[in-house]
Design a protein around this motif. Structure first.
Motif, PDB file in Angstrom:
ATOM      1  N   ASN A  44       0.806  -1.227   0.000  1.00  0.00           N
ATOM      2  CA  ASN A  44       0.000   0.000   0.000  1.00  0.00           C
ATOM      3  C   ASN A  44       0.838   1.276   0.000  1.00  0.00           C
ATOM      4  OD1 ASN A  44      -2.004  -1.787   2.325  1.00  0.00           O
ATOM      5  ND2 ASN A  44      -2.549  -1.442   0.198  1.00  0.00           N
ATOM      6  N   ARG A  45       2.143   1.137  -0.155  1.00  0.00           N
ATOM      7  CA  ARG A  45       3.006   2.324  -0.098  1.00  0.00           C
ATOM      8  C   ARG A  45       2.745   3.272  -1.272  1.00  0.00           C
ATOM      9  NH1 ARG A  45       8.912  -0.327   1.408  1.00  0.00           N
ATOM     10  NH2 ARG A  45       8.660  -0.295   3.689  1.00  0.00           N
ATOM     11  N   SER A  46       2.705   4.543  -0.949  1.00  0.00           N
ATOM     12  CA  SER A  46       2.457   5.564  -1.958  1.00  0.00           C
ATOM     13  C   SER A  46       3.712   5.850  -2.778  1.00  0.00           C
ATOM     14  CB  SER A  46       1.984   6.855  -1.281  1.00  0.00           C
ATOM     15  OG  SER A  46       1.961   7.922  -2.203  1.00  0.00           O
ATOM     16  N   ASN A  47       3.527   6.045  -4.080  1.00  0.00           N
ATOM     17  CA  ASN A  47       4.624   6.493  -4.939  1.00  0.00           C
ATOM     18  C   ASN A  47       4.750   8.011  -4.951  1.00  0.00           C
ATOM     19  OD1 ASN A  47       5.385   3.920  -5.697  1.00  0.00           O
ATOM     20  ND2 ASN A  47       4.058   3.893  -7.494  1.00  0.00           N
ATOM     21  N   MET A  48       3.832   8.699  -4.293  1.00  0.00           N
ATOM     22  CA  MET A  48       3.844  10.162  -4.260  1.00  0.00           C
ATOM     23  C   MET A  48       4.351  10.719  -2.933  1.00  0.00           C
ATOM     24  SD  MET A  48       2.567  11.496  -7.191  1.00  0.00           S
ATOM     25  CE  MET A  48       3.850  10.429  -7.870  1.00  0.00           C
ATOM     26  N   ASN A  49       3.970  10.096  -1.840  1.00  0.00           N
ATOM     27  CA  ASN A  49       4.302  10.610  -0.504  1.00  0.00           C
ATOM     28  C   ASN A  49       4.941   9.502   0.327  1.00  0.00           C
ATOM     29  OD1 ASN A  49       1.250  11.700  -1.247  1.00  0.00           O
ATOM     30  ND2 ASN A  49       2.691  13.334  -0.751  1.00  0.00           N
ATOM     31  N   VAL A  50       6.242   9.585   0.496  1.00  0.00           N
ATOM     32  CA  VAL A  50       6.988   8.570   1.246  1.00  0.00           C
ATOM     33  C   VAL A  50       7.178   9.071   2.673  1.00  0.00           C
ATOM     34  CG1 VAL A  50       9.144   7.269   1.412  1.00  0.00           C
ATOM     35  CG2 VAL A  50       8.172   7.822  -0.852  1.00  0.00           C
ATOM     36  N   ASN A  72      19.976  22.440   1.804  1.00  0.00           N
ATOM     37  CA  ASN A  72      18.967  23.023   0.899  1.00  0.00           C
ATOM     38  C   ASN A  72      17.869  22.035   0.507  1.00  0.00           C
ATOM     39  OD1 ASN A  72      19.905  25.759   0.652  1.00  0.00           O
ATOM     40  ND2 ASN A  72      21.597  24.959  -0.576  1.00  0.00           N
ATOM     41  N   ILE A  73      17.540  21.160   1.430  1.00  0.00           N
ATOM     42  CA  ILE A  73      16.351  20.320   1.287  1.00  0.00           C
ATOM     43  C   ILE A  73      15.223  21.012   2.040  1.00  0.00           C
ATOM     44  CG2 ILE A  73      15.304  18.108   1.929  1.00  0.00           C
ATOM     45  CD1 ILE A  73      18.052  16.832   1.554  1.00  0.00           C
ATOM     46  N   VAL A  74      14.060  21.137   1.393  1.00  0.00           N
ATOM     47  CA  VAL A  74      12.918  21.794   2.036  1.00  0.00           C
ATOM     48  C   VAL A  74      11.690  20.893   1.944  1.00  0.00           C
ATOM     49  CG1 VAL A  74      13.779  24.111   1.522  1.00  0.00           C
ATOM     50  CG2 VAL A  74      12.212  23.009  -0.081  1.00  0.00           C
ATOM     51  N   GLY A  75      10.749  21.129   2.872  1.00  0.00           N
ATOM     52  CA  GLY A  75       9.464  20.446   2.827  1.00  0.00           C
ATOM     53  C   GLY A  75       9.496  19.003   3.274  1.00  0.00           C
ATOM     54  N   LEU A  76      10.504  18.596   4.040  1.00  0.00           N
ATOM     55  CA  LEU A  76      10.644  17.195   4.433  1.00  0.00           C
ATOM     56  C   LEU A  76       9.924  16.871   5.750  1.00  0.00           C
ATOM     57  CD1 LEU A  76      12.076  14.690   3.210  1.00  0.00           C
ATOM     58  CD2 LEU A  76      13.993  15.154   4.740  1.00  0.00           C
ATOM     59  N   ASP A  77       9.477  17.877   6.457  1.00  0.00           N
ATOM     60  CA  ASP A  77       8.783  17.628   7.722  1.00  0.00           C
ATOM     61  C   ASP A  77       7.506  16.822   7.490  1.00  0.00           C
ATOM     62  OD1 ASP A  77      10.368  19.335   9.641  1.00  0.00           O
ATOM     63  OD2 ASP A  77       9.831  20.840   8.148  1.00  0.00           O
ATOM     64  N   GLY A  78       7.234  15.880   8.387  1.00  0.00           N
ATOM     65  CA  GLY A  78       5.991  15.137   8.318  1.00  0.00           C
ATOM     66  C   GLY A  78       4.805  16.013   8.654  1.00  0.00           C
ATOM     67  N   HIS A  79       3.618  15.554   8.306  1.00  0.00           N
ATOM     68  CA  HIS A  79       2.399  16.293   8.629  1.00  0.00           C
ATOM     69  C   HIS A  79       2.254  16.418  10.144  1.00  0.00           C
ATOM     70  CE1 HIS A  79      -1.961  17.108   8.967  1.00  0.00           C
ATOM     71  NE2 HIS A  79      -1.834  17.636   7.767  1.00  0.00           N
ATOM     72  N   LEU A 119       1.023  13.473  12.065  1.00  0.00           N
ATOM     73  CA  LEU A 119       1.788  12.234  12.117  1.00  0.00           C
ATOM     74  C   LEU A 119       3.199  12.406  12.662  1.00  0.00           C
ATOM     75  CD1 LEU A 119       1.123   9.305  11.205  1.00  0.00           C
ATOM     76  CD2 LEU A 119       2.317   9.817   9.060  1.00  0.00           C
ATOM     77  N   GLY A 120       3.817  13.550  12.388  1.00  0.00           N
ATOM     78  CA  GLY A 120       5.202  13.747  12.774  1.00  0.00           C
ATOM     79  C   GLY A 120       6.140  13.021  11.817  1.00  0.00           C
ATOM     80  N   GLY A 121       7.372  12.856  12.226  1.00  0.00           N
ATOM     81  CA  GLY A 121       8.353  12.181  11.380  1.00  0.00           C
ATOM     82  C   GLY A 121       8.684  12.991  10.143  1.00  0.00           C
ATOM     83  N   TYR A 122       8.820  12.291   9.017  1.00  0.00           N
ATOM     84  CA  TYR A 122       9.243  12.929   7.772  1.00  0.00           C
ATOM     85  C   TYR A 122       8.361  12.460   6.619  1.00  0.00           C
ATOM     86  CZ  TYR A 122      13.127  13.935  10.782  1.00  0.00           C
ATOM     87  OH  TYR A 122      13.869  14.378  11.851  1.00  0.00           O
ATOM     88  N   ARG A 123       8.242  13.328   5.638  1.00  0.00           N
ATOM     89  CA  ARG A 123       7.454  12.991   4.452  1.00  0.00           C
ATOM     90  C   ARG A 123       8.147  13.580   3.229  1.00  0.00           C
ATOM     91  NH1 ARG A 123       1.362  15.183   4.003  1.00  0.00           N
ATOM     92  NH2 ARG A 123       2.496  17.039   4.706  1.00  0.00           N
TER      93      ARG A 123
END
Length: 355
Positions: free
Chosen positions: A287-293, A314-321, A324-328
């Motif tokens: 069920n893993r998403s190919n869009m949001n890891v 210079n990586i941006v937008g990696l914070d999880g929602h 949920l926390g974690g990373y996305r």
């Protein structure tokens, strides 16, 4: 210096789309007028609407049984518009994530909702295949990709009743038999355009069957169709940017090519997570998403160190929602393979240092 944008939305867009849409704001088609100034009833904008509509149909291999609408209010408004237009008595829903659950809450205001599957008790980490769509309900609603938790439906049921799908975060990312759906909606700020516009693809034959309510004008799909899809002033800029993105998809070779690229990018990242001693993904593999890891550090005391490391690079937008926390890592169509490989490199360097 290159910025690697893993934001879940508004998300990365193709660079040429950004350049051309930005130029149009200064002078559209060398007219001396900004795209933001031209009338939505003008010949220029009608041509944009028609071309964007044709590109949606061609990309998804749809015939004229479908009408393409460009509405406002995001997918959230569609949580209300769908039951407004389709629910007489009862509808069936899959509860596969936060947004799917929000759609259910809105539908319950219009009638009975039969929940065929809910992953809520297991934190939405999987999507069951063991459900049966009943024939006696008005429609079946599902969410193809769950942006927050990182799950994705890989197959869809065959059903004689209208199937409605929220494709907000994976539309135009893979090849599907789109004709099996009676209604598709998707907010544009993931794979398509800037925020503020929602694509609605509706099979016209399912409309006009509501018996027990007067649908408010803006919420009525038929009114939008009868008004040549310009019932009110649309989001001119977002529709134009959608046209440019769809042209970009066409020039790349279509959805089959994008699907292969997206599967490859996702697999590289999941492989790195799976073999890591520090990172983990909690979603069932099928069920893993190919869009949001989505992924997490096994040792939470290392989060600050990892955050400093990826932000410095210079990586941006990696914070999880926030839920949920974690990373996305959102790896939409326009995100390059180089960016995915660079994130993997940073993860490897972090593991060398702290494992």
């Amino acid at each position: 210096m290159k910025i690697h944008n893993f934001s879940a939305g508004p998300s990365i867009l193709p660079k040429q789309v950004i350049r051309k849409s930005a130029q149009s704001v200064i002078s559209f088609n060398q007219s001396g007028l900004s795209l933001l100034e031209i009338s939505h009833r003008s010949k220029d904008f009608i041509e944009i609407m028609e071309k964007t509509t044709e590109l949606v149909k061609r990309t998804m291999n749809l015939n004229d049984d479908y009408s393409i609408l460009f509405l406002q209010g995001g997918a959230t408004l569609q949580f209300t518009m769908v039951p407004s237009n389709l629910m007489n008595r009862e509808a069936a829903y899959l509860d596969t994530g936060i947004w799917a659950n929000n759609a259910i809450k809105e539908a319950e205001k219009f009638g009975k909702v039969r929940i065929l599957f809910s992953g809520k008790k297991k934190n939405y980490t999987y999507i069951s295949k063991n459900y049966k769509v009943p024939n006696e309900v008005d429609y079946f609603h599902c969410t193809s990709n769950n942006t927050i938790v990182g799950t994705q439906m890989k197959i869809f049921p065959n059903t004689p009743i209208p199937m409605v799908c929220d494709m907000s975060s994976d539309i135009f990312s893979r090849k599907l038999n789109f004709c099996q759906f009676s209604l598709i909606y998707a907010s544009a700020q993931k794979n398509v355009s800037s925020a503020g516009m929602t694509i609605v693809i509706v099979k016209k034959e399912i409309l006009g069957k509501i018996k027990k309510r007067n649908i408010p004008s803006y919420l009525d799909y038929m009114i939008h169709i009868k008004n040549n899809r310009i019932f009110n002033t649309p989001n001119v800029f977002s529709i134009y940017t959608s046209m440019l993105t769809l042209e970009w998809i066409k020039n790349k070779g279509g959805l089959s090519i994008l699907e292969k690229e997206n599967e490859y990018k996702a697999q590289l990242l999941y492989d790195e997570i799976d073999k890591s001693n520090l990172f983990e993904n909690k979603i069932h593999k099928e069920n893993r998403s190919n869009m949001n890891v989505t992924f997490f550090l096994k040792k939470k005391n290392l989060e600050n160190k990892f955050n400093k490391m990826w932000k410095k690079e210079n990586i941006v937008g990696l914070d999880g929602h926030r839920y949920l926390g974690g990373y996305r890592a959102s790896i939409y169509n326009a995100l390059s393979l180089d960016s995915v490989r660079f994130l993997i490199h940073i993860m490897k360097e972090f593991e060398k240092k702290f494992s």
